[in-house]
Design an enzyme around this catalytic site. Structure first.
Site, PDB file in Angstrom:
ATOM      1  CB  CYS A 113      -1.032   0.046   1.199  1.00  0.00           C
ATOM      2  SG  CYS A 113      -2.082  -1.249   1.362  1.00  0.00           S
ATOM      3  CG  HIS A 254      -2.942   3.661   2.133  1.00  0.00           C
ATOM      4  ND1 HIS A 254      -3.807   3.021   1.087  1.00  0.00           N
ATOM      5  CD2 HIS A 254      -2.732   2.477   3.054  1.00  0.00           C
ATOM      6  CE1 HIS A 254      -4.037   1.558   1.506  1.00  0.00           C
ATOM      7  NE2 HIS A 254      -3.534   1.534   2.520  1.00  0.00           N
ATOM      8  CG  ASN A 284      -6.778  -0.935   1.785  1.00  0.00           C
ATOM      9  OD1 ASN A 284      -6.047  -0.223   0.642  1.00  0.00           O
ATOM     10  ND2 ASN A 284      -6.114  -1.499   2.544  1.00  0.00           N
TER      11      ASN A 284
HETATM   12  N1  ACO Z   1     -17.933  -8.653  10.175  1.00  0.00           N
HETATM   13  C1  ACO Z   1     -18.151  -9.225  11.464  1.00  0.00           C
HETATM   14  N2  ACO Z   1     -17.366  -9.555  12.377  1.00  0.00           N
HETATM   15  C2  ACO Z   1     -16.262  -9.426  12.132  1.00  0.00           C
HETATM   16  C3  ACO Z   1     -15.387  -9.079  10.699  1.00  0.00           C
HETATM   17  C4  ACO Z   1     -16.543  -8.807   9.813  1.00  0.00           C
HETATM   18  N3  ACO Z   1     -16.399  -8.568   8.671  1.00  0.00           N
HETATM   19  N4  ACO Z   1     -14.334  -9.319  10.677  1.00  0.00           N
HETATM   20  C5  ACO Z   1     -13.897  -9.639  11.839  1.00  0.00           C
HETATM   21  N5  ACO Z   1     -14.969  -9.836  12.678  1.00  0.00           N
HETATM   22  C6  ACO Z   1     -15.008 -10.434  14.064  1.00  0.00           C
HETATM   23  C7  ACO Z   1     -13.732 -11.127  14.546  1.00  0.00           C
HETATM   24  O1  ACO Z   1     -14.068 -12.265  14.101  1.00  0.00           O
HETATM   25  C8  ACO Z   1     -14.000 -11.016  15.788  1.00  0.00           C
HETATM   26  O2  ACO Z   1     -14.669 -11.781  16.611  1.00  0.00           O
HETATM   27  P1  ACO Z   1     -14.567 -12.611  17.958  1.00  0.00           P
HETATM   28  O3  ACO Z   1     -14.244 -11.361  19.035  1.00  0.00           O
HETATM   29  O4  ACO Z   1     -15.798 -13.384  18.186  1.00  0.00           O
HETATM   30  O5  ACO Z   1     -13.192 -13.281  17.540  1.00  0.00           O
HETATM   31  C9  ACO Z   1     -14.360  -9.546  16.228  1.00  0.00           C
HETATM   32  O6  ACO Z   1     -15.010  -9.084  15.048  1.00  0.00           O
HETATM   33  C10 ACO Z   1     -13.346  -8.471  16.690  1.00  0.00           C
HETATM   34  O7  ACO Z   1     -12.274  -8.626  15.659  1.00  0.00           O
HETATM   35  P2  ACO Z   1     -11.062  -7.973  15.649  1.00  0.00           P
HETATM   36  O8  ACO Z   1      -9.990  -8.089  14.674  1.00  0.00           O
HETATM   37  O9  ACO Z   1     -10.482  -7.523  16.881  1.00  0.00           O
HETATM   38  O10 ACO Z   1     -11.591  -6.200  15.345  1.00  0.00           O
HETATM   39  P3  ACO Z   1     -11.029  -4.963  15.088  1.00  0.00           P
HETATM   40  O11 ACO Z   1     -11.597  -4.005  16.081  1.00  0.00           O
HETATM   41  O12 ACO Z   1      -9.646  -5.122  15.345  1.00  0.00           O
HETATM   42  O13 ACO Z   1     -11.119  -4.540  13.645  1.00  0.00           O
HETATM   43  C11 ACO Z   1     -10.306  -4.514  11.586  1.00  0.00           C
HETATM   44  C12 ACO Z   1     -10.965  -5.163  12.455  1.00  0.00           C
HETATM   45  C13 ACO Z   1     -11.395  -3.577  10.971  1.00  0.00           C
HETATM   46  C14 ACO Z   1      -9.572  -5.372  10.522  1.00  0.00           C
HETATM   47  C15 ACO Z   1      -9.241  -3.617  12.016  1.00  0.00           C
HETATM   48  O14 ACO Z   1      -8.236  -4.305  13.146  1.00  0.00           O
HETATM   49  C16 ACO Z   1      -8.297  -2.855  11.096  1.00  0.00           C
HETATM   50  O15 ACO Z   1      -8.791  -2.032  10.536  1.00  0.00           O
HETATM   51  N6  ACO Z   1      -7.086  -3.133  10.990  1.00  0.00           N
HETATM   52  C17 ACO Z   1      -6.391  -2.645   9.919  1.00  0.00           C
HETATM   53  C18 ACO Z   1      -6.210  -3.724   9.005  1.00  0.00           C
HETATM   54  C19 ACO Z   1      -5.972  -3.291   7.475  1.00  0.00           C
HETATM   55  O16 ACO Z   1      -6.338  -2.026   7.212  1.00  0.00           O
HETATM   56  N7  ACO Z   1      -5.523  -3.895   6.490  1.00  0.00           N
HETATM   57  C20 ACO Z   1      -5.620  -3.548   5.311  1.00  0.00           C
HETATM   58  C21 ACO Z   1      -4.352  -4.005   4.532  1.00  0.00           C
HETATM   59  S1  ACO Z   1      -3.166  -2.968   5.487  1.00  0.00           S
HETATM   60  C22 ACO Z   1      -2.897  -1.400   4.859  1.00  0.00           C
HETATM   61  O17 ACO Z   1      -3.480  -1.015   4.069  1.00  0.00           O
HETATM   62  C23 ACO Z   1      -2.341  -0.515   5.826  1.00  0.00           C
END
Ligand code: ACO
Length: 327
Positions: A113, A254, A284
């Site tokens: 990214c 980004h 993204n």
């Molecule tokens: N719908 C519903 N529930 C979901 C989903 C979904 N799509 N995805 C995950 N969950 C659940 C998980 O299974 C978990 O359930 P559990 O507690 O029963 O195990 C719960 O939601 C919480 O999951 P977390 O991963 O702890 O949630 P978090 O608050 O961290 O949010 C997220 C997740 C949105 C991915 C966040 O961590 C984030 O944005 N991280 C950055 C990731 C990113 O941007 N990646 C892109 C590529 S890298 C880049 O571009 C920089």
């Protein structure tokens, strides 16, 4: 030394829209969860048969037209991508052929990214030294083909698209790229990966069966990493130029997640109104996200002559960086 500047911008996103509601019919998720955790409402998905270089060509033509540059006048083409048409040759040479940019030499950059920022920095160095006069920098990603559509952790996040920048000598000493700061931390390589298909795990039935050809990530670790290093790299850029946070007129980030952007701007004390946000519409798009955002802000007339623009990006690797640019 010659100052490098962005002379034209372009963007493209495929027509097909995939909404959060559509995703809720595919995996166990809801519009409320996706919107609340990421800010994403919909993303674009490439048509069957549409490939990364097809998207790049359209974005490139828009940027070339704005810059008043003919494809034949390009000296160099850099495509930032982790989702090229094929492993070999580069997406950049395929794009070169499609554009008819016969004089240019062309290659891909793999910095996920943050790739467009890496590409922009390489372009700026060639312009500064006079080795090139017109460079096309592209961020293009077709991540919908690298996503596991049964994995709700990742499939809700990504979208397809391409962004382009034509880089050349600045028309005047006051405008142009002031500085760029790039960083990597390979000790965090495991946070976001596609493990299969390379020399470690060559393509095989086993790799495919274990979905090792698809994106896996530790979202929480990426989040923590991003909100720590992005404010640092913006402050690093400001300090290098003797500027203050309040001097920034626009942030072009980004766009991985609205909460990451809001948290970074909150830590820096920058009002969200200074930031061009579009991930509600595109999700993204990895390396494409920054040039698409710059192009949208530009075409919307947001960027005025003399404005200070701060760009920031972070991606798998981890890779991250910032750029300061006087418009
Ligand atoms: N719908 C519903 N529930 C979901 C989903 C979904 N799509 N995805 C995950 N969950 C659940 C998980 O299974 C978990 O359930 P559990 O507690 O029963 O195990 C719960 O939601 C919480 O999951 P977390 O991963 O702890 O949630 P978090 O608050 O961290 O949010 C997220 C997740 C949105 C991915 C966040 O961590 C984030 O944005 N991280 C950055 C990731 C990113 O941007 N990646 C892109 C590529 S890298 C880049 O571009 C920089």
């Amino acid at each position: 030394m010659i100052n490098a500047h962005v002379l034209g911008t372009g963007g493209y996103a495929p027509k097909r829209v995939l909404t959060n509601q559509d995703l809720a019919e595919m995996v166990d998720t809801t519009d409320a969860w996706i919107t609340g955790r990421t800010g994403i409402k919909q993303r674009r998905i490439a048509a069957e048969g549409e490939v990364t270089s097809d998207m790049a060509v359209i974005a490139a033509r828009h940027a070339l037209a704005m810059a008043g540059t003919a494809a034949e006048d390009l000296d160099m083409i850099i495509v930032a991508t982790v989702s090229a048409d094929m492993p070999l040759p580069s997406c950049a040479v395929i794009l070169q052929a499609k554009l008819g940019a016969r004089r240019a030499f062309a290659f891909d950059v793999s910095a996920a990214c943050a790739g467009s920022l890496y590409g922009l920095n390489i372009a700026a160095q060639f312009i500064k030294t006079g080795q090139a006069r017109r460079v096309l920098v592209i961020g293009a990603e077709l991540l919908s083909r690298l996503v596991d559509w049964s994995d709700r952790n990742t499939c809700v996040l990504f979208g397809d698209g391409a962004g382009a920048m034509v880089v050349g000598p600045s028309p005047g000493p006051e405008a142009g790229i002031l500085s760029m700061h790039l960083h990597s931390d390979g000790t965090a390589a495991g946070i976001l990966t596609i493990r299969g298909g390379g020399s470690q795990y060559p393509q095989s039935e086993d790799v495919l069966a274990r979905k090792m050809d698809k994106i896996t990530m530790n979202g929480r670790e990426i989040y923590k990493f991003a909100v720590r290093v992005l404010p640092e790299v913006i402050l690093e850029a400001l300090e290098a130029n003797g500027l203050e946070v309040t001097d920034i007129d626009h942030i072009v980030p980004h766009q991985a997640n609205a909460r990451i952007v809001e948290s970074v701007l909150g830590r820096l004390g920058i009002p969200i109104e200074k930031c061009w946000l579009n991930l509600d519409r595109y999700g993204n798009t990895s390396s494409a996200s920054l040039p698409i955002s710059l192009d949208e802000a530009n075409r919307a007339g947001r960027l005025k002559k003399g404005d200070l623009i701060a760009m920031m990006a972070i991606g798998a690797g981890m890779t991250w960086g910032s750029a300061l640019m006087r418009w």
